[in-house]
Design a protein around this motif. Structure first.
Motif, PDB file in Angstrom:
ATOM      1  N   UNK A  29       0.947  -1.141   0.051  1.00 29.53           N
ATOM      2  CA  UNK A  29       0.141   0.201  -0.025  1.00 29.53           C
ATOM      3  C   UNK A  29       0.951   1.189  -0.080  1.00 29.53           C
ATOM      4  N   UNK A  30       1.873   1.263   0.866  1.00 31.85           N
ATOM      5  CA  UNK A  30       2.679   2.356   0.740  1.00 31.85           C
ATOM      6  C   UNK A  30       3.496   2.596  -0.410  1.00 31.85           C
ATOM      7  N   UNK A  31       3.797   1.634  -1.363  1.00 31.82           N
ATOM      8  CA  UNK A  31       4.456   1.891  -2.618  1.00 31.82           C
ATOM      9  C   UNK A  31       3.553   2.470  -3.597  1.00 31.82           C
ATOM     10  N   UNK A  32       2.022   2.412  -3.256  1.00 33.28           N
ATOM     11  CA  UNK A  32       1.150   2.811  -4.612  1.00 33.28           C
ATOM     12  C   UNK A  32       1.244   4.286  -4.667  1.00 33.28           C
ATOM     13  N   UNK A  33       1.812   5.088  -3.427  1.00 35.70           N
ATOM     14  CA  UNK A  33       1.975   6.594  -3.450  1.00 35.70           C
ATOM     15  C   UNK A  33       0.775   7.266  -4.206  1.00 35.70           C
ATOM     16  N   UNK A  60     -11.621  -5.737 -18.137  1.00 37.86           N
ATOM     17  CA  UNK A  60     -12.310  -5.473 -16.795  1.00 37.86           C
ATOM     18  C   UNK A  60     -11.373  -4.431 -16.192  1.00 37.86           C
ATOM     19  N   UNK A  61     -10.051  -4.192 -16.535  1.00 38.29           N
ATOM     20  CA  UNK A  61      -9.067  -3.236 -15.969  1.00 38.29           C
ATOM     21  C   UNK A  61      -8.163  -2.762 -16.443  1.00 38.29           C
ATOM     22  N   UNK A  62      -7.278  -1.895 -16.137  1.00 40.62           N
ATOM     23  CA  UNK A  62      -6.094  -1.328 -16.984  1.00 40.62           C
ATOM     24  C   UNK A  62      -5.224  -0.953 -16.130  1.00 40.62           C
ATOM     25  N   UNK A  63      -4.009  -0.878 -16.206  1.00 39.36           N
ATOM     26  CA  UNK A  63      -2.835  -0.088 -15.414  1.00 39.36           C
ATOM     27  C   UNK A  63      -2.261   0.878 -16.536  1.00 39.36           C
ATOM     28  N   UNK A  64      -2.148   2.190 -16.267  1.00 36.98           N
ATOM     29  CA  UNK A  64      -1.786   3.206 -17.007  1.00 36.98           C
ATOM     30  C   UNK A  64      -0.670   3.869 -16.356  1.00 36.98           C
ATOM     31  N   UNK A  65       0.400   3.649 -16.821  1.00 41.53           N
ATOM     32  CA  UNK A  65       1.671   4.177 -16.301  1.00 41.53           C
ATOM     33  C   UNK A  65       2.853   3.274 -16.429  1.00 41.53           C
ATOM     34  N   UNK A  66       3.985   3.425 -15.995  1.00 44.58           N
ATOM     35  CA  UNK A  66       5.233   2.881 -15.706  1.00 44.58           C
ATOM     36  C   UNK A  66       5.413   2.193 -14.538  1.00 44.58           C
ATOM     37  N   UNK A  67       5.734   0.755 -14.722  1.00 45.08           N
ATOM     38  CA  UNK A  67       6.108   0.075 -13.259  1.00 45.08           C
ATOM     39  C   UNK A  67       6.989   0.782 -12.577  1.00 45.08           C
ATOM     40  N   UNK A  68       7.123   0.407 -11.298  1.00 46.18           N
ATOM     41  CA  UNK A  68       8.112   0.866 -10.485  1.00 46.18           C
ATOM     42  C   UNK A  68       9.265   0.587 -10.889  1.00 46.18           C
ATOM     43  N   UNK A 107     -11.344  -7.766  -6.289  1.00 44.05           N
ATOM     44  CA  UNK A 107     -10.103  -7.787  -5.749  1.00 44.05           C
ATOM     45  C   UNK A 107      -9.063  -8.287  -6.665  1.00 44.05           C
ATOM     46  N   UNK A 108      -9.401  -9.588  -7.282  1.00 42.16           N
ATOM     47  CA  UNK A 108      -8.706 -10.204  -8.427  1.00 42.16           C
ATOM     48  C   UNK A 108      -8.295  -9.013  -9.542  1.00 42.16           C
ATOM     49  N   UNK A 109      -9.002  -8.463 -10.023  1.00 42.37           N
ATOM     50  CA  UNK A 109      -8.749  -7.328 -11.107  1.00 42.37           C
ATOM     51  C   UNK A 109      -7.749  -6.359 -10.393  1.00 42.37           C
ATOM     52  N   UNK A 110      -8.221  -5.800  -9.133  1.00 40.38           N
ATOM     53  CA  UNK A 110      -7.399  -4.821  -8.655  1.00 40.38           C
ATOM     54  C   UNK A 110      -5.942  -5.409  -8.219  1.00 40.38           C
ATOM     55  N   UNK A 111      -5.798  -6.351  -7.862  1.00 43.73           N
ATOM     56  CA  UNK A 111      -4.534  -6.890  -7.666  1.00 43.73           C
ATOM     57  C   UNK A 111      -3.732  -7.370  -9.049  1.00 43.73           C
ATOM     58  N   UNK A 117       1.965  -2.288 -11.587  1.00 44.85           N
ATOM     59  CA  UNK A 117       2.696  -1.217 -11.015  1.00 44.85           C
ATOM     60  C   UNK A 117       3.895  -1.698 -10.623  1.00 44.85           C
ATOM     61  N   UNK A 118       3.979  -2.900  -9.923  1.00 52.10           N
ATOM     62  CA  UNK A 118       5.195  -3.358  -9.291  1.00 52.10           C
ATOM     63  C   UNK A 118       6.075  -4.006 -10.282  1.00 52.10           C
ATOM     64  N   UNK A 119       5.585  -4.288 -11.587  1.00 51.38           N
ATOM     65  CA  UNK A 119       6.369  -5.258 -12.418  1.00 51.38           C
ATOM     66  C   UNK A 119       6.342  -6.608 -12.095  1.00 51.38           C
ATOM     67  N   UNK A 120       5.310  -7.169 -11.536  1.00 49.09           N
ATOM     68  CA  UNK A 120       5.427  -8.679 -10.924  1.00 49.09           C
ATOM     69  C   UNK A 120       4.927  -9.573 -12.140  1.00 49.09           C
TER      70      UNK A 120
END
Length: 134
Positions: A29-33, A60-68, A107-111, A117-120
């Motif tokens: 959570x802290x790394x989500x900034x 169902x979802x999308x991450x828009x940005x660069x991974x940490x 929860x599945x889509x959010x994770x 975001x974390x490049x996992x």
């Protein structure tokens, strides 16, 4: 637990997404900034086009940005990182599956999107989801 009936509103689905984020380990959570989180009914045409998706029910979802793991100082001044969920495709998938709660699917889509975001890897995302399921 939400069952079939009146579909979740945008606000209700956003609350489910924020609850999923709150259930993550504190270190994550802290790394989500300053990641912006929002819920829309569907992805916009530009997002669908950029991802090569014709049917808006397929996203169902999308991450828009660069991974940490990919960020650098040259990226200052770029648009904020966002995680967007899409209510109608999530509700459609939930109805099709019929074997899990809406909370679990959100929860599945959010994770999954936070994982980007974390490049996992997908395996790492599954492990994170198990931690959130507690």
């Amino acid at each position: 637990m939400r069952d079939f009936g009146i579909p979740a509103t945008l606000d209700e689905m956003e609350a489910l997404g924020r609850a999923a984020i709150a259930a993550l380990p504190q270190a994550f959570r802290e790394q989500l900034g300053d990641v912006v989180f929002r819920v829309d009914d569907f992805a916009d045409e530009e997002t669908l086009h950029d991802l090569g998706i014709e049917n808006p029910f397929e996203l169902t979802g999308v991450y828009e940005g660069h991974a940490l793991t990919e960020r650098s100082i040259e990226m200052s001044g770029t648009l904020p990182t966002r995680i967007r969920l899409f209510r109608r495709p999530i509700l459609d998938e939930w109805a099709e599956r019929g074997d899990e709660t809406l909370e679990h699917l959100v929860r599945h889509v959010v994770i999954h999107e936070i994982g980007h975001h974390f490049g996992l890897s997908d395996d790492d995302m599954h492990a994170l989801e198990e931690l959130a399921d507690g």
